[in-house]
Structure formats: structure tokens, C-alpha cells
Design a protein around this motif. Structure first.
Motif, PDB file in Angstrom:
ATOM      1  N   GLU A 186      34.484  79.908 -10.944  1.00  0.00           N
ATOM      2  CA  GLU A 186      34.979  81.175 -11.512  1.00  0.00           C
ATOM      3  C   GLU A 186      36.211  81.703 -10.792  1.00  0.00           C
ATOM      4  OE1 GLU A 186      31.938  80.477 -10.521  1.00  0.00           O
ATOM      5  OE2 GLU A 186      30.410  81.382 -11.804  1.00  0.00           O
ATOM      6  N   LEU A 187      36.475  81.201  -9.579  1.00  0.00           N
ATOM      7  CA  LEU A 187      37.581  81.767  -8.791  1.00  0.00           C
ATOM      8  C   LEU A 187      38.674  80.738  -8.500  1.00  0.00           C
ATOM      9  CD1 LEU A 187      35.575  84.039  -6.300  1.00  0.00           C
ATOM     10  CD2 LEU A 187      36.733  84.686  -8.413  1.00  0.00           C
ATOM     11  N   ARG A 188      38.835  79.801  -9.439  1.00  0.00           N
ATOM     12  CA  ARG A 188      39.879  78.787  -9.259  1.00  0.00           C
ATOM     13  C   ARG A 188      41.271  79.387  -9.436  1.00  0.00           C
ATOM     14  NH1 ARG A 188      37.409  73.567 -12.398  1.00  0.00           N
ATOM     15  NH2 ARG A 188      35.865  73.085 -10.791  1.00  0.00           N
ATOM     16  N   VAL A 189      42.281  78.708  -8.899  1.00  0.00           N
ATOM     17  CA  VAL A 189      43.662  79.215  -9.034  1.00  0.00           C
ATOM     18  C   VAL A 189      44.020  79.334 -10.522  1.00  0.00           C
ATOM     19  CG1 VAL A 189      44.700  78.432  -6.860  1.00  0.00           C
ATOM     20  CG2 VAL A 189      44.656  76.895  -8.811  1.00  0.00           C
ATOM     21  N   PRO A 190      44.888  80.306 -10.845  1.00  0.00           N
ATOM     22  CA  PRO A 190      45.306  80.464 -12.245  1.00  0.00           C
ATOM     23  C   PRO A 190      45.979  79.188 -12.773  1.00  0.00           C
ATOM     24  CG  PRO A 190      46.098  82.308 -10.894  1.00  0.00           C
ATOM     25  CD  PRO A 190      45.487  81.319  -9.959  1.00  0.00           C
ATOM     26  N   ASP A 191      45.886  78.999 -14.089  1.00  0.00           N
ATOM     27  CA  ASP A 191      46.424  77.785 -14.719  1.00  0.00           C
ATOM     28  C   ASP A 191      47.905  77.571 -14.430  1.00  0.00           C
ATOM     29  OD1 ASP A 191      43.983  77.317 -15.743  1.00  0.00           O
ATOM     30  OD2 ASP A 191      44.421  78.070 -17.769  1.00  0.00           O
ATOM     31  N   TYR A 192      48.665  78.675 -14.349  1.00  0.00           N
ATOM     32  CA  TYR A 192      50.114  78.485 -14.160  1.00  0.00           C
ATOM     33  C   TYR A 192      50.405  77.781 -12.838  1.00  0.00           C
ATOM     34  CZ  TYR A 192      50.715  82.507 -10.918  1.00  0.00           C
ATOM     35  OH  TYR A 192      50.656  83.357  -9.838  1.00  0.00           O
ATOM     36  N   ILE A 193      49.534  77.967 -11.861  1.00  0.00           N
ATOM     37  CA  ILE A 193      49.757  77.296 -10.572  1.00  0.00           C
ATOM     38  C   ILE A 193      49.444  75.808 -10.688  1.00  0.00           C
ATOM     39  CG2 ILE A 193      48.941  77.147  -8.168  1.00  0.00           C
ATOM     40  CD1 ILE A 193      48.952  80.149  -8.089  1.00  0.00           C
ATOM     41  N   ILE A 194      48.338  75.498 -11.365  1.00  0.00           N
ATOM     42  CA  ILE A 194      47.992  74.083 -11.587  1.00  0.00           C
ATOM     43  C   ILE A 194      49.108  73.392 -12.376  1.00  0.00           C
ATOM     44  CG2 ILE A 194      46.359  72.559 -12.828  1.00  0.00           C
ATOM     45  CD1 ILE A 194      45.144  73.633 -10.252  1.00  0.00           C
ATOM     46  N   GLU A 195      49.642  74.098 -13.381  1.00  0.00           N
ATOM     47  CA  GLU A 195      50.735  73.512 -14.178  1.00  0.00           C
ATOM     48  C   GLU A 195      51.947  73.206 -13.298  1.00  0.00           C
ATOM     49  OE1 GLU A 195      51.217  76.367 -17.373  1.00  0.00           O
ATOM     50  OE2 GLU A 195      49.169  75.906 -18.052  1.00  0.00           O
ATOM     51  N   THR A 196      52.262  74.125 -12.397  1.00  0.00           N
ATOM     52  CA  THR A 196      53.410  73.894 -11.502  1.00  0.00           C
ATOM     53  C   THR A 196      53.144  72.685 -10.605  1.00  0.00           C
ATOM     54  OG1 THR A 196      53.717  76.273 -11.458  1.00  0.00           O
ATOM     55  CG2 THR A 196      54.948  75.026  -9.831  1.00  0.00           C
ATOM     56  N   LEU A 197      51.931  72.594 -10.064  1.00  0.00           N
ATOM     57  CA  LEU A 197      51.610  71.457  -9.184  1.00  0.00           C
ATOM     58  C   LEU A 197      51.736  70.138  -9.961  1.00  0.00           C
ATOM     59  CD1 LEU A 197      48.464  72.914  -7.335  1.00  0.00           C
ATOM     60  CD2 LEU A 197      50.735  72.571  -6.350  1.00  0.00           C
TER      61      LEU A 197
END
Ligand code: NCD
Length: 307
Positions: A186-197
Motif C-alpha cells: 500500500e505504500l509503494r513509490v508513486p507510479d511516476y517514479i517507477i516510470e522514470t526509473l
């Protein structure tokens, strides 16, 4: 005029120059004690803070300047309905530079667009916290000697934790930094950060259990569960003690795995860890004053005066 709204507002070269200046300040504080004589910092804090506000104030005082401001929205005209845009126009008449913390993401950016003085984002909602990032960078660089080639585990509330978002944003600019993202689902990093990675082909892992990965980390960045950003109390209660770093877990880590935490700590680091030489979160607090001194000098264009 320059503002600091995101860590990326400074180029990597400017960031390194600022960290060099912060280091020189730490070694020769007396050299800098009058550089800001006659200058004034405003601290506009619409959200609670201990370290960030006081370290900004200490930073300006260490440079010979003075400070004014408010430490809660209730004690400012925000409680009467004044907009951030109007407040900053007013404060521009009283101070030379300001640090703003606000619960709404983007509020410091709105302020910067209307401001006659440099605006520093001192934390906007669950978004960014660039001066904590500079503090974290200085800490990592002083402890490890470099900001390249290491594995960092970020653990806890990666969803709402703005210090985590800013730090990841920044560290992907360095070479060979690997990320281990440790949080409950429930507390994973927001999607925009995963997309950047993903876009930048950065190496990362998403895991739930700290014990499974602690042995491979060079830095462990612990964070508290951000109670004030939860929509319901039950979810907070369920997750608040999800991670507790204790001596037994530290025994599984490398002998030079440093532990950082932006603080405040709640339960996520047991106090028995404080005496471990790898526990670096109180050192981090001291570095926070030096980087804020360096930042004030840089944004006021006074950084060249003392070299
Ligand atoms: C952090 C913040 O306010 O985002 N604290 C800080 O500035 N050092 C972290 C937190 O509140 O958990």
C-alpha cells in the motif's frame, strides 16, 4: 532570480559545488559568520517542522543574518483566507530570501512565480523536499566519499514520503546507484517514479521484507509512516509498525552500511540502534545546517564572496 523548488533546479555540477561549499563551511565556520550581515530570511511554515525550520534559522544566523516568519498556518493570514501568492508578495517586502513549507503540492512553485525574492521549497505535501535531499547527499558523500557506485535501500512510507521522492529524483543523476524499494504494498513509490526509473534503465527492486535485502545495502534510508497524509486512521495503525530496525537486523547488514533517516523517528528505528557506529541520522542533522548555509549563499549570489 533563482529558486529551489526541486533538487533538479541545480545542475549536478552546481550541486557538487554547493556540497563543496557546505564542506568548507563545516571546516571553517568563522570564515562565513558575517557573509549575510544585513540580510533576512523568512520562514513561512504552513505545516509543522522542527529540523527544517530551525536549521534554516540557525543557518541564516550562523551567516550573520536575521530571521522572521511563522511556524503554522494558524498564526498567519492564511487562517483569514490569504493566498500564498499574496503572502509572498508581502513577504518580499520584508526579507531577502524565504523558505516555505506547505501541505499542498506545488504551493512553493506558485509562490516563486509571484515572488521578488528567492523561494526555497522546504517540503510541499507528499511531493518534494529538496533541502533534505541536499542534506542526504552531503551525508552520503561525507560517509562514503562519493555519490557514485552504491546500493541504497529506501524503507517505509515510499508513497507519501517526500524526502524519498526527492532523493530518488536526484540520485538517478549519479553513476551506478542501485535502488531497493522496501515498503508494504500500500505504500509503494508513486507510479511516476517507477516510470522514470524504467525510462532511464536504472536498476531497482521492489520488496516487502527488509530482512531479505539488508545484507546487500550500502545505505539504508529509513522513513516514518506519514500519518498526516493518510485518509483513514485504521490504515495508519495497520502500517505504522511494519518496519522496526533493531540490533538483530543490524547484525545482518554490512559492517559499513550506514543508516540514514530524515527524522522525526517514531518506532521504525529502535533506540538500541542509536549507539551503533553506522547509525548516521544525528550526523545528518548537523550536515543539514551546513547545506542550508551553502544554499542561502548560493541563491543570494554570495557564494563567491568568501572563496
Ligand atoms: C521530513 C519531512 O518533513 O518531510 N522531515 C524533515 O524535514 N526532516 C520527514 C518526515 O516528516 O517524516
Amino acid at each position: 532570480m533563482r529558486h529551489l523548488l526541486s533538487p533538479l533546479d541545480l545542475t549536478i555540477e552546481e550541486t557538487n559545488t554547493l556540497l563543496d561549499l557546505a564542506r568548507d563551511i563545516s571546516k571553517n565556520p568563522e570564515k562565513y559568520s558575517h557573509v549575510c550581515d544585513g540580510k533576512r530570511l523568512a520562514t513561512l511554515f504552513y505545516e509543522p517542522s522542527t529540523r527544517t525550520r530551525l536549521s534554516f534559522e540557525a543557518a541564516m544566523m550562523n551567516l550573520g543574518g536575521t530571521v522572521l516568519g511563522f511556524s503554522s498556518a494558524n498564526s498567519s493570514s492564511a487562517s483569514k483566507g490569504e493566498s500564498v501568492a499574496d503572502t509572498i508578495r508581502v513577504v518580499s517586502c520584508y526579507a531577502n530570501i524565504c523558505a516555505m513549507r506547505h501541505p499542498k503540492e506545488g504551493a512553493p512553485r506558485v509562490a516563486a512565480s509571484k515572488s521578488a525574492i528567492p523561494v526555497i521549497n522546504a517540503g510541499d505535501g507528499g511531493h518534494q523536499h529538496p533541502t533534505q535531499t541536499l542534506t542526504d547527499l552531503m551525508t552520503i558523500r561525507e560517509l562514503r566519499g562519493s555519490l557514485n557506485n552504491f546500493t541504497i535501500g529506501l524503507c517505509g512510507d515510499l508513497k507519501f514520503g517526500r524526502t524519498v521522492h526527492s532523493l530518488i529524483n536526484e540520485l538517478i543523476r549519479y553513476e551506478n546507484v542501485k535502488f531497493v524499494l522496501i515498503s508494504p504494498k500500500e505504500l509503494r513509490v508513486p507510479d511516476y517514479i517507477i516510470e522514470t526509473l524504467d525510462e532511464k534503465h536504472i536498476e531497482y527492486e521492489v520488496v516487502e521484507k527488509l530482512e531479505d535485502v539488508i545484507s546487500k545495502l550500502d545505505i539504508l534510508y529509513m522513513t516514518r509512516v506519514q500519518k498526516e497524509r493518510f485518509f483513514n486512521e485504521d490504515d495508519y495503525l495497520r502500517m505504522k509498525d511494519f518496519y522496526i530496525l533493531n540490533k538483530a537486523k543490524m547484525d545482518m547488514a554490512k559492517p559499513d552500511m550506514y543508516v540514514l533517516h530524515p527524522l522525526p523517528r517514531v518506532n521504525e528505528i529502535s533506540i538500541e540502534v542509536d549507539d551503533d557506529p553506522r547509525a548516521s541520522y544525528f550526523k545528518q542533522v548537523q550536515f543539514g545546517v551546513y547545506v542550508r548555509m551553502a544554499l542561502i549563499l548560493t541563491l543570494l549570489g554570495l557564494d563567491k564572496e568568501v572563496r
